[in-house]
Design a protein around this motif. Sequence first.
Motif, mmCIF file in Angstrom:
data_model
loop_
_atom_site.group_PDB
_atom_site.id
_atom_site.type_symbol
_atom_site.label_atom_id
_atom_site.label_comp_id
_atom_site.label_asym_id
_atom_site.label_seq_id
_atom_site.Cartn_x
_atom_site.Cartn_y
_atom_site.Cartn_z
ATOM 1 N N LEU A 244 0.876 -1.173 0.000
ATOM 2 C CA LEU A 244 0.000 0.000 0.000
ATOM 3 C C LEU A 244 0.905 1.212 0.000
ATOM 4 O O LEU A 244 1.839 1.292 0.794
ATOM 5 N N SER B 229 1.011 5.665 -0.879
ATOM 6 C CA SER B 229 0.371 6.906 -1.320
ATOM 7 C C SER B 229 1.480 7.862 -1.740
ATOM 8 O O SER B 229 2.621 7.748 -1.293
ATOM 9 N N LYS C 240 -3.581 6.951 -3.934
ATOM 10 C CA LYS C 240 -3.386 5.831 -3.020
ATOM 11 C C LYS C 240 -3.395 4.583 -3.886
ATOM 12 O O LYS C 240 -4.302 4.390 -4.705
ATOM 13 N N GLU D 118 -6.771 4.879 -6.130
ATOM 14 C CA GLU D 118 -7.687 5.933 -5.681
ATOM 15 C C GLU D 118 -6.996 7.273 -5.906
ATOM 16 O O GLU D 118 -5.872 7.480 -5.424
ATOM 17 N N GLN E 229 -2.417 13.271 -6.552
ATOM 18 C CA GLN E 229 -2.169 12.532 -5.317
ATOM 19 C C GLN E 229 -2.958 11.234 -5.403
ATOM 20 O O GLN E 229 -4.156 11.250 -5.706
ATOM 21 N N ILE F 127 -6.793 11.019 -4.972
ATOM 22 C CA ILE F 127 -7.261 11.790 -3.805
ATOM 23 C C ILE F 127 -7.009 13.279 -3.994
ATOM 24 O O ILE F 127 -6.339 13.694 -4.876
ATOM 25 N N HIS G 253 6.791 9.206 -2.870
ATOM 26 C CA HIS G 253 6.197 9.141 -1.531
ATOM 27 C C HIS G 253 7.104 9.868 -0.545
ATOM 28 O O HIS G 253 8.326 9.751 -0.611
ATOM 29 N N SER H 276 6.945 10.772 3.798
ATOM 30 C CA SER H 276 6.192 10.704 5.051
ATOM 31 C C SER H 276 7.159 10.618 6.224
ATOM 32 O O SER H 276 8.376 10.575 6.049
#
Length: 96
Positions: A5, A7, A71, A94, A69, A96, A32, A34
């Motif tokens: 997974l 994003s 996912k 997805e 953006q 977003i 990515h 984060s």
Amino acid sequence: MNKLLLSGEVVQIEPLRYTPAGLPLLSFVVRHASEQLEAGIKRKVECEMAVVAIGDIAKQAQNIQLSSQVKLAGFIAKRSLKSTQLVLHLNALEII
């Protein structure tokens, strides 16, 4: 189990093309960034992942644009038999 997974932001998109079997194929790259917790310490994480969408998901993915953006969910595999580079094979997308 092999499930990923991820994003991030779409930073590169190649034109839609077709496999020799006639399936639509779309390749793109996602960046990515984060902050993750590792051993109780915050760690800044940045990476770029090559993504390939084949079949119906490629048709859905062709709506993405640079800077979108997203996912993503899928599995990772080597780019080819002789390559060591990993690619995310897309199962779900997805925007977003």
